[in-house]
Scaffold this motif. Structure first.
Motif, mmCIF file in Angstrom:
data_model
loop_
_atom_site.group_PDB
_atom_site.id
_atom_site.type_symbol
_atom_site.label_atom_id
_atom_site.label_comp_id
_atom_site.label_asym_id
_atom_site.label_seq_id
_atom_site.Cartn_x
_atom_site.Cartn_y
_atom_site.Cartn_z
ATOM 1 N N UNK A 1 41.600 28.310 9.868
ATOM 2 C CA UNK A 1 40.396 28.614 10.645
ATOM 3 C C UNK A 1 39.672 27.367 11.147
ATOM 4 N N UNK A 2 40.193 26.200 10.784
ATOM 5 C CA UNK A 2 39.587 24.947 11.256
ATOM 6 C C UNK A 2 40.552 24.337 12.280
ATOM 7 N N UNK A 3 40.317 23.084 12.652
ATOM 8 C CA UNK A 3 41.232 22.434 13.600
ATOM 9 C C UNK A 3 42.260 21.574 12.864
ATOM 10 N N UNK A 4 42.388 21.801 11.563
ATOM 11 C CA UNK A 4 43.245 20.943 10.744
ATOM 12 C C UNK A 4 44.734 21.086 11.042
ATOM 13 N N UNK A 5 45.100 22.213 11.632
ATOM 14 C CA UNK A 5 46.524 22.415 11.938
ATOM 15 C C UNK A 5 46.885 21.946 13.353
ATOM 16 N N UNK A 6 45.926 21.293 14.025
ATOM 17 C CA UNK A 6 46.151 20.900 15.424
ATOM 18 C C UNK A 6 46.831 19.536 15.550
ATOM 19 N N UNK A 7 47.172 18.918 14.457
ATOM 20 C CA UNK A 7 47.840 17.604 14.542
ATOM 21 C C UNK A 7 48.740 17.443 13.323
ATOM 22 N N UNK A 8 49.533 16.372 13.354
ATOM 23 C CA UNK A 8 50.343 16.048 12.178
ATOM 24 C C UNK A 8 49.520 15.099 11.323
ATOM 25 N N UNK A 9 49.421 15.386 10.036
ATOM 26 C CA UNK A 9 48.628 14.486 9.193
ATOM 27 C C UNK A 9 49.168 14.515 7.768
ATOM 28 N N UNK A 10 48.741 13.511 6.990
ATOM 29 C CA UNK A 10 49.180 13.516 5.586
ATOM 30 C C UNK A 10 48.475 14.615 4.799
ATOM 31 N N UNK A 11 47.354 15.137 5.311
ATOM 32 C CA UNK A 11 46.707 16.285 4.656
ATOM 33 C C UNK A 11 47.666 17.477 4.605
ATOM 34 N N UNK B 1 53.697 13.701 7.263
ATOM 35 C CA UNK B 1 54.200 12.320 7.372
ATOM 36 C C UNK B 1 55.392 12.054 6.454
ATOM 37 N N UNK B 2 55.792 13.075 5.695
ATOM 38 C CA UNK B 2 56.931 12.890 4.779
ATOM 39 C C UNK B 2 58.041 13.858 5.163
ATOM 40 N N UNK B 3 59.231 13.303 5.378
ATOM 41 C CA UNK B 3 60.363 14.113 5.801
ATOM 42 C C UNK B 3 60.641 15.222 4.766
ATOM 43 N N UNK B 4 60.862 16.391 5.253
ATOM 44 C CA UNK B 4 61.213 17.556 4.418
ATOM 45 C C UNK B 4 60.106 18.036 3.480
ATOM 46 N N UNK B 5 58.899 17.474 3.611
ATOM 47 C CA UNK B 5 57.807 17.972 2.759
ATOM 48 C C UNK B 5 57.284 19.274 3.369
ATOM 49 N N UNK B 6 57.039 20.251 2.500
ATOM 50 C CA UNK B 6 56.536 21.540 2.985
ATOM 51 C C UNK B 6 55.180 21.377 3.649
ATOM 52 N N UNK B 7 54.965 22.076 4.754
ATOM 53 C CA UNK B 7 53.671 22.004 5.426
ATOM 54 C C UNK B 7 52.697 22.989 4.793
ATOM 55 N N UNK B 8 51.792 22.433 4.018
ATOM 56 C CA UNK B 8 50.744 23.238 3.378
ATOM 57 C C UNK B 8 49.504 22.361 3.401
ATOM 58 N N UNK B 9 48.355 22.951 3.668
ATOM 59 C CA UNK B 9 47.178 22.104 3.700
ATOM 60 C C UNK B 9 46.817 21.724 2.268
#
Ligand code: NA7
Length: 512
Positions: A461-471, A475-483
């Motif tokens: 619900x925020x703009x946090x998913x609008x870019x690639x970030x370490x949050x 930035x890490x290959x094969x790391x699951x995308x979870x906030x």
């Protein structure tokens, strides 16, 4: 944590990988390393005497000053006798029958403990690029996050730096002043706002310290956990001159409070655009060469990645000895004895600096072989992304706590008060267990799942998913995308933690 547990009469020992205390503030000793949170607030509050006696010299403390402060804390509370340095913990294995964790170190030692608390840091596992031919390079390579304990002479040196996050932005203006030539290899530009760092005046410090308790209480009621003015107006409801006046004021004041200029910057794209337009106009104004200004312009969402707080960063690109290279156009190909080869260019360099970030929030935990109930490893459990109840405990791992683990406000807030809140919660929990003769505590799977889902839904619900970030782990290959951190802010989080305790530790189960 050690001090608190001791004060409650428990036995505790810290194991630390480094040869020195300090964590982040030991490792990241590159020139220009500085905290982006104001020093009077980025400090412990558990001891009134400590917070009154320590004298911070600048608005944003440097790495050496913070390390000195931490050494003072260690000495004042006689902590060193319970700290074992130079120990990497390799395994933490739960023995359900004995009800103990077996803890192994790289020195082949074994320790047994009823409780185990991971305070292994949110940004403590550096990542670095694989550059072909690195072994042939005869110059020096430094990582900002593993900076050596010696003075490095950059005079007359050609230096290349990879990475333009906070660390890169801090170190670039300093090294540019000494070196012959500095090549900045940029993959993604970041938004940076000035720190306007300054010496703290006696009057300011006195006033802040006279009201320390009140200031700390007020800070706890703010989403970031640090005292600043949050404007409740929307960026979309004010006219252009009001908009500019507010941003000018924030820019002049400096610091992370820029994002609090309007209430909807981090939630609404149009509101966010008013902020990015402002910063982009500043980049154009400061940087003389408009082609370089364009390259430095992120065209993204401000506050999606960590906002960078800088000193003289953009102006550094007006120096004749600094060159900015976009590695999307000129990808890095290889290192040879004395050159860094890009697609069409060869850079003669003496030194390469890597400021390429960290495997955030889960890296250090996953580096340990943690085995819980039924021989299940934490790494396996987290293979599709980290799950934790409140960033404090993980189902299947009784009596194992994490300080500022994934799912806690941590890196989105003022770290020190946030850490102290976890320390207090964990210590109170262990004391509660002792009083009731409970042997173990474990997070319920359902509570854990619903917390993870709640945070994930909130982040979307925020703009946090609008870019690639370490949050997000991108930035890490094969790391699951979870906030990774909790987005709901410190007050909501503290309220939740308190309610849980009031409801006899709702979502946890005890056993005796
Ligand atoms: P960050 O903020 O993660 O920055 C790392 C930088 O390195 C960022 O610009 C990355 O570009 C860049 N990077 C990473 N890997 C590569 C490769 N392989 N090639 C080129 N460029 C690369 O880490 P920091 O240490 O600066 O700051 C971490 C936190 O510490 C900060 O947020 C503060 O909280 C304090 P990318 O953006 O991924 O394209």
């Amino acid at each position: 944590m050690l001090h608190k547990l001791r004060s409650y009469g428990f036995n505790a020992r810290i194991f630390e990988k480094a040869p020195h205390i300090g964590g982040t503030w030991y490792w990241n000793k590159y020139p220009g390393a500085r905290c982006d949170t104001e020093s009077l607030q980025y400090s412990y509050q558990f001891s009134e005497e400590l917070q009154q006696e320590w004298e911070w010299s600048e608005k944003y403390a440097t790495q050496p000053e913070i390390l000195k402060y931490l050494k003072h804390v260690e000495k004042k509370f006689k902590l060193s006798e319970s700290i074992t340095l130079n120990r990497t913990i390799t395994d933490i294995i739960y023995d359900g029958k004995a009800g103990l964790y077996k803890i192994r170190s790289n020195h082949s030692e074994e320790y047994y403990s009823k409780f185990c608390i991971l305070a292994s840091g949110c940004l403590s596992v550096p990542i670095k690029p694989n550059i072909m031919g690195v072994e042939n390079f005869t110059g020096e390579i430094f990582q900002t996050s593993k900076w050596p304990d010696k003075n490095i002479d950059f005079n007359n040196k050609n230096v290349a730096i990879i990475g333009t996050g906070s660390s890169g932005v801090h170190v670039i203006p300093i090294i540019a002043e000494y070196c012959k030539k500095l090549f900045v290899l940029q993959r993604t530009p970041n938004y940076a706002v000035p720190a306007h760092n300054r010496k703290l005046s006696d009057e300011y410090v006195k006033k802040f310290k006279d009201n320390y308790k009140v200031n700390r209480e007020k800070a706890k009621k703010l989403v970031s956990g640090f005292l600043t003015h949050y404007n409740s107006a929307s960026a979309l409801e004010v006219n252009d001159s009001e908009l500019k006046r507010e941003y000018d004021k924030r820019w002049e004041a400096g610091g992370l409070a820029f994002l609090a200029a309007f209430c909807d910057i981090t939630y609404n794209k149009s509101a966010n655009k008013t902020a990015t337009d402002y910063i982009e106009s500043k980049i154009k104004e400061i940087v003389e060469d408009q082609e370089i200004a364009k390259l430095l312009t992120p065209n993204s969402i401000v506050g999606c990645k960590r906002l960078v707080i800088d000193s003289n960063y953009y102006a550094t690109y007006n120096r004749k000895n600094v060159a900015l290279i976009d590695i999307n156009q000129e990808p890095i190909k290889a290192l040879t004895e004395k050159t860094l080869k890009l697609k069409n260019i060869e850079l003669d360099i003496d030194t390469l600096i890597l400021s390429t970030g960290f495997d955030a929030m889960t890296g250090a935990i996953n580096n340990i072989n943690i085995v819980g109930e039924n021989s299940k490893t934490l790494k396996d459990k987290w293979s599709s992304g980290p799950s934790s109840y409140l960033g404090l405990m993980v189902n299947g791992f009784p009596n194992l706590f994490t300080i500022t683990g994934p799912g806690s406000p941590s890196v989105l807030t003022n770290m020190i008060p946030t850490i102290e809140q976890h320390v207090d919660w964990i210590a109170e929990c262990i004391r509660y267990m002792k009083k009731r003769s409970y042997y173990s505590i474990e997070a319920n799977l359902e509570a854990e799942r619903s917390w993870v889902k709640f945070n994930e839904d909130s982040a979307r619900n925020t703009l946090r998913y609008e870019c690639k970030s370490w949050y997000l782990g991108s930035n890490v290959k094969d790391k699951q995308r979870i906030f990774l951190p909790f987005v709901g802010g410190l007050p909501a989080y503290i309220k939740k933690c308190e309610e849980i305790v009031k409801n006899s530790y709702e979502g946890f189960r005890f056993s005796n």
